[in-house]
Motif scaffolding. Sequence first.
Motif: not given
Length: 365
Positions: A285, A288, A290, A328, A330, A332, A337-338, A341
């Motif tokens: 992705e 997106d 991070r 990511p 997929t 997210i 949540a990041v 992971l």
Amino acid sequence: MTFRSAIPRAARSPLSQRAAALLLPALLLLGGCAQAPVRTDAAAPASAIVSRHTQTLPAAQVDAMLHPEGITYRLGPGDVIAIGVYLHPDLSIPPPGISSTQGPPGAVVSNDGNLQLPLLGEVHVAGLTVGQLRSTLTTAYAHYIVNPSISIQVQQPRSIRYYLLGQFADPGLKYSDRPLHLLDALALGGSVNFTNADLHGAYVIQDGHKLPLDIGSLLLKGDLSQNVRLRSGDTVVVPAASTMVAYVFGAVGKPGPVPFVNGRLGLLQALSSAGMDLSNLSSAELDDIRVIRSSGASGTFYVVDAARILRGRAAPFQLESGDIVYVPATAIGSWNAVIQLLLPSLQLVGATLNPFVQILYLKNN
């Protein structure tokens, strides 16, 4: 009224006609400028940053780490201590009437942290404060004399030492006759090589962990809030710019540290170096991405649309030393949540991360 009618007929010679022909485009251009605003097509490129927010470690937690209560001098190897036992000059060190030119000014703490004292023999004193040593000796001498009154004075504090590593003119082990603040300790190493230093990645290790300090802000901006008092044995590290890295994890072929090139590293360059095929982005992705960027006690969390950069619709996103990039695989949602992971990867490189990340995510894991 036309521009031609503004020129008198009498002056309409071939030369005048040629001059009028040259003036006409200029007059038309000026007229157009007066009637419409100037257009600028060189607009600033759009930013690839979708969102950002900043988080700071709790003030009480930072204050406890940087300004712990009860910082007092603790005895160590090499210290010279004068010990007086009231009404018992034979137990005092040095004996009354002995000057410093006639002998040592006191008892010397051995490399093992011990003192050799009359009646008591070997007493371990390393790590004790002056008050704790007084209490220890008072209790010990009470077995031999009634109501002992003990006085203690540190004559020569030789156990205070600091380790300066990295981009100093004179790095190495440094001694001091008194506890120092960070700026004073830095001065023990001579000048800092600003040209080759990674000040953003500089840090202080105390009791086995990095302190949440921003040494770059102290040296470059004069932020004296970072000029904390150090403890004996602290290590100050100013790494070389050639060691600067960012960390790329997630949907890439080679997750881990990515080195900077001549002090610079763009996001797309980092993704490519980490094994991402930028011509085939179906596994990530890219809109997106991070990024966690931290310094001292605070960190900034970015969501970056790298796809816009790749298509030329946004300016490049430049990374800084110590940045953590997560790609990511997929869609997210939240940053929580990041982090979940990311956590296994962060634990693998935990010792090299900036203190903000260590304290916030790794200290209790």
